[in-house]
Design an enzyme around this catalytic site. Structure first.
Site, mmCIF file in Angstrom:
data_model
loop_
_atom_site.group_PDB
_atom_site.id
_atom_site.type_symbol
_atom_site.label_atom_id
_atom_site.label_comp_id
_atom_site.label_asym_id
_atom_site.label_seq_id
_atom_site.Cartn_x
_atom_site.Cartn_y
_atom_site.Cartn_z
ATOM 1 N N GLY A 256 0.787 -1.234 0.000
ATOM 2 C CA GLY A 256 0.000 0.000 0.000
ATOM 3 C C GLY A 256 0.812 1.274 0.000
ATOM 4 O O GLY A 256 0.242 2.373 0.072
ATOM 5 N N PRO A 299 4.694 -5.116 -0.969
ATOM 6 C CA PRO A 299 4.519 -3.951 -1.840
ATOM 7 C C PRO A 299 4.297 -4.360 -3.295
ATOM 8 O O PRO A 299 4.901 -5.318 -3.766
ATOM 9 C CB PRO A 299 5.852 -3.199 -1.695
ATOM 10 C CG PRO A 299 6.837 -4.236 -1.298
ATOM 11 C CD PRO A 299 6.093 -5.307 -0.549
ATOM 12 N N GLY A 300 3.439 -3.651 -3.973
ATOM 13 C CA GLY A 300 3.216 -3.889 -5.397
ATOM 14 C C GLY A 300 3.576 -2.636 -6.173
ATOM 15 O O GLY A 300 4.663 -2.520 -6.755
ATOM 16 N N ARG A 301 2.675 -1.662 -6.098
ATOM 17 C CA ARG A 301 2.811 -0.425 -6.866
ATOM 18 C C ARG A 301 4.174 0.245 -6.714
ATOM 19 O O ARG A 301 4.789 0.672 -7.691
ATOM 20 C CB ARG A 301 1.721 0.551 -6.397
ATOM 21 C CG ARG A 301 1.627 1.824 -7.204
ATOM 22 C CD ARG A 301 0.688 2.844 -6.542
ATOM 23 N NE ARG A 301 -0.490 2.273 -5.967
ATOM 24 C CZ ARG A 301 -1.697 2.235 -6.556
ATOM 25 N NH1 ARG A 301 -1.868 2.770 -7.744
ATOM 26 N NH2 ARG A 301 -2.733 1.695 -5.933
ATOM 27 N N ARG A 337 -7.208 2.918 -15.213
ATOM 28 C CA ARG A 337 -7.197 3.608 -13.921
ATOM 29 C C ARG A 337 -7.945 4.943 -13.937
ATOM 30 O O ARG A 337 -8.689 5.232 -13.000
ATOM 31 C CB ARG A 337 -5.767 3.784 -13.399
ATOM 32 C CG ARG A 337 -5.006 2.467 -13.249
ATOM 33 C CD ARG A 337 -3.697 2.592 -12.489
ATOM 34 N NE ARG A 337 -3.926 2.890 -11.092
ATOM 35 C CZ ARG A 337 -3.807 4.075 -10.558
ATOM 36 N NH1 ARG A 337 -3.421 5.107 -11.279
ATOM 37 N NH2 ARG A 337 -4.066 4.271 -9.287
ATOM 38 N N CYS A 368 -16.330 4.042 -27.418
ATOM 39 C CA CYS A 368 -17.670 4.637 -27.386
ATOM 40 C C CYS A 368 -18.242 4.614 -25.974
ATOM 41 O O CYS A 368 -19.175 3.869 -25.671
ATOM 42 C CB CYS A 368 -18.579 3.872 -28.325
ATOM 43 S SG CYS A 368 -17.914 3.841 -29.971
ATOM 44 N N TYR A 398 -0.602 -1.791 -12.137
ATOM 45 C CA TYR A 398 -2.055 -1.800 -12.323
ATOM 46 C C TYR A 398 -2.474 -1.157 -13.639
ATOM 47 O O TYR A 398 -3.528 -0.514 -13.713
ATOM 48 C CB TYR A 398 -2.760 -1.105 -11.141
ATOM 49 C CG TYR A 398 -2.420 -1.715 -9.807
ATOM 50 C CD1 TYR A 398 -2.823 -3.014 -9.490
ATOM 51 C CD2 TYR A 398 -1.671 -1.019 -8.858
ATOM 52 C CE1 TYR A 398 -2.496 -3.590 -8.274
ATOM 53 C CE2 TYR A 398 -1.335 -1.589 -7.643
ATOM 54 C CZ TYR A 398 -1.750 -2.881 -7.354
ATOM 55 O OH TYR A 398 -1.420 -3.441 -6.148
HETATM 56 N N1 LLP Z 1 -1.309 -7.207 -0.577
HETATM 57 C C1 LLP Z 1 -2.627 -7.348 -0.764
HETATM 58 C C2 LLP Z 1 -3.337 -8.388 -0.014
HETATM 59 C C3 LLP Z 1 -3.313 -6.508 -1.658
HETATM 60 O O1 LLP Z 1 -4.626 -6.648 -1.824
HETATM 61 C C4 LLP Z 1 -2.597 -5.522 -2.382
HETATM 62 C C5 LLP Z 1 -3.291 -4.641 -3.336
HETATM 63 C C6 LLP Z 1 -1.206 -5.422 -2.177
HETATM 64 C C7 LLP Z 1 -0.595 -6.281 -1.259
HETATM 65 C C8 LLP Z 1 -0.342 -4.429 -2.905
HETATM 66 O O2 LLP Z 1 -0.694 -3.112 -2.660
HETATM 67 P P1 LLP Z 1 0.190 -1.919 -3.293
HETATM 68 O O3 LLP Z 1 1.534 -1.964 -2.619
HETATM 69 O O4 LLP Z 1 0.307 -2.186 -4.745
HETATM 70 O O5 LLP Z 1 -0.584 -0.686 -3.016
HETATM 71 N N2 LLP Z 1 -5.928 -1.429 -9.006
HETATM 72 C C9 LLP Z 1 -5.743 -0.413 -7.990
HETATM 73 C C10 LLP Z 1 -4.969 -0.931 -6.816
HETATM 74 C C11 LLP Z 1 -5.601 -2.117 -6.140
HETATM 75 C C12 LLP Z 1 -4.754 -2.671 -5.022
HETATM 76 C C13 LLP Z 1 -5.344 -3.922 -4.463
HETATM 77 N N3 LLP Z 1 -4.558 -4.600 -3.487
HETATM 78 C C14 LLP Z 1 -5.077 0.790 -8.635
HETATM 79 O O6 LLP Z 1 -4.870 0.802 -9.837
HETATM 80 O O7 LLP Z 1 -4.805 1.777 -7.965
#
Ligand code: LLP
Length: 445
Positions: A256, A299-301, A337, A368, A398
């Site tokens: 997050g 972490p993802g994003r 997004r 459209c 994402y």
């Molecule tokens: N762990 C879990 C259990 C999660 O559900 C998520 C993201 C993460 C880790 C990674 O979170 P991050 O570090 O990436 O914030 N599609 C949306 C974001 C959805 C995130 C869902 N869960 C966007 O484009 O902003």
């Protein structure tokens, strides 16, 4: 360099480059739209993440959902990170990328029986369970597998099935309402009281080892306060659980960590960076100091967002009052997004015009749907014309993963740039290919 420009995605002689490769040259070679990623930026992000968390002994599991391209996963895996998965598909991709099963965490609120069975057979490192019902199902499948193993492999050792409960700590987070996950009423996680009861119920269980707590309170979080609060709630629960003799050996604190999507005028690094790995790592280390087991983050994003661009050509500049439309060849199916979360990505001309005069445009795609809008009243060069290229920054997370073929559009390709080395890492999927999946066949019911 002013964000979103970096040492890796930057202008050289007024032409946008990823490392030493001109974006215009890639566009001319493979057509538009496409995603392009910087290998060096990915390495930079992975290293700063590891440098921040590893000294505290905190394990990093990349949240694959942010960008699950096989080649990106391979690079991340090679650098030693684990993964956080939310579907059988991600589990498959992670295995194909060569990631060791013990480094896999399986999260997700609605894992199917087939997905659970498969993950159990693979003996992955950790299951993050999100309901009492899922725990009961996992236990049932584990018991069946144990019986099966006892019959077929009587001398084999019983595998340990590590299970953590994802708790909903009910903390308020200041982010878009569509990406909060740790508040009452969200479908995610288990209430603290129920988590406590489940630990009592499953203590010393024959088939599964309930030994951890997990949380993920949302995405795009900049403030450390909700993390502190949620961790404190988890640690209070750990104490309660320990009070009746059970053990908690894992704390998984989710991801997050927010990144900025705005153009910034500031040269102050801290304002450009979002929630930096070093900051959140220190907070987590402080809050979990008394905890003696394994601490992990997902972490993802923050690992992949700023490695990528979506590159698109202008199809038309449609004059209109009061604001002209810049109609691109990329659309909401390629980059969802903005339509889904009203997200805005910095947009820049790929080749800068010598005369730096801007005017506002409504930047849209050809689909459209009225929601096919990337930005309203967005200042770009006044001289933009059909055929020019623009790039959406911070498009590594994402973005390509959420693309689809709505309006029978092709699925957008992905390119990986390593200095001057350019590789297609996902082909453009055209209608001819897609139609192959629409050949009818009779099935016996
Ligand atoms: N762990 C879990 C259990 C999660 O559900 C998520 C993201 C993460 C880790 C990674 O979170 P991050 O570090 O990436 O914030 N599609 C949306 C974001 C959805 C995130 C869902 N869960 C966007 O484009 O902003």
């Amino acid at each position: 360099m002013l964000f979103p420009l970096t040492e890796n995605i930057h202008y050289k002689n007024n032409a946008l480059h990823i490392e030493n490769t001109s974006i215009e040259n890639i566009a001319n070679a493979i057509g538009t739209p496409f995603y392009a990623y910087s290998h060096a930026r990915l390495m930079h992000n992975i290293n700063s993440c590891k440098d921040a968390f590893t000294p505290y002994g905190i394990h990093v599991h990349y949240a694959v959902k942010a960008n699950s391209n096989l080649h990106i996963l391979k690079l991340i895996g090679e650098q030693g990170l684990g993964v956080d998965l939310v579907s059988g598909g991600e589990l498959y991709r992670a295995s194909e990328a060569g990631i060791a099963v013990e480094k896999m965490i399986f999260s997700g609120v609605g894992k199917s029986k087939t997905e659970l069975l498969h993950a159990l057979e693979m003996n992955i490192g950790q299951f993050n369970v999100e309901s009492a019902e899922e725990l009961a199902l996992l236990d049932k499948i584990a018991a069946e597998l144990a019986t099966h193993r006892a019959i077929n492999h009587p001398n084999s050792q019983r595998p340990i099935i590590n299970v953590t409960l994802r708790v909903n700590p009910d903390v308020a987070v200041n982010t878009h309402k569509h990406i909060t996950t740790g508040q009452k009423g969200n479908k995610f996680g288990i209430d603290i009281e129920l988590a406590f009861a489940l630990f009592q119920q499953y203590q010393d269980h024959p088939h599964i080892t309930l030994n951890g707590l997990a949380m993920h309170i949302g995405s795009q979080i900049f403030d450390v306060a909700p993390y502190r609060k949620a961790i404190q709630k988890l640690l209070a629960l750990v104490k309660d659980i320990q009070s009746f003799g059970a053990e908690v050996t894992t704390l998984d604190l989710g991801g997050g960590f927010g990144i900025h999507y705005e153009n910034t005028e500031s040269t102050d690094k801290t304002q450009q960076a979002g929630l930096e790995f070093a900051t959140i790592a220190k907070v987590i280390a402080e809050e979990t100091e008394s905890f003696k087991g394994k601490v992990a983050v997902e972490p993802g994003r923050s690992l992949v967002a700023d490695i990528g661009l979506l590159v698109s050509r202008v199809n038309y500049v449609k004059e209109s009052n009061p604001t002209p439309f810049l109609i691109l060849d990329a659309a909401m199916n390629d980059l969802m997004r903005p339509a889904l979360y009203q997200a805005s990505h910095p947009i820049k001309e790929v080749v800068k015009n010598a005369e730096d005069v801007t005017r506002p445009y409504d930047i849209v795609g050809p689909i459209c749907e009225s929601t096919d809008i990337f930005a309203k009243s967005y200042a770009l060069n006044k001289a933009l014309k059909a055929g020019d290229l623009v790039a959406f920054f911070c498009s590594g997370a994402y973005c390509a993963v959420m693309s689809n073929s709505y309006n029978s559009r092709d699925i957008v390709p992905e390119i990986l740039v390593n200095n001057t080395d350019v590789k297609v890492i996902r082909e453009r999927v055209n209608q001819e290919t897609l139609l192959k999946f629409e050949e009818e066949r009779l099935i016996k019911i």
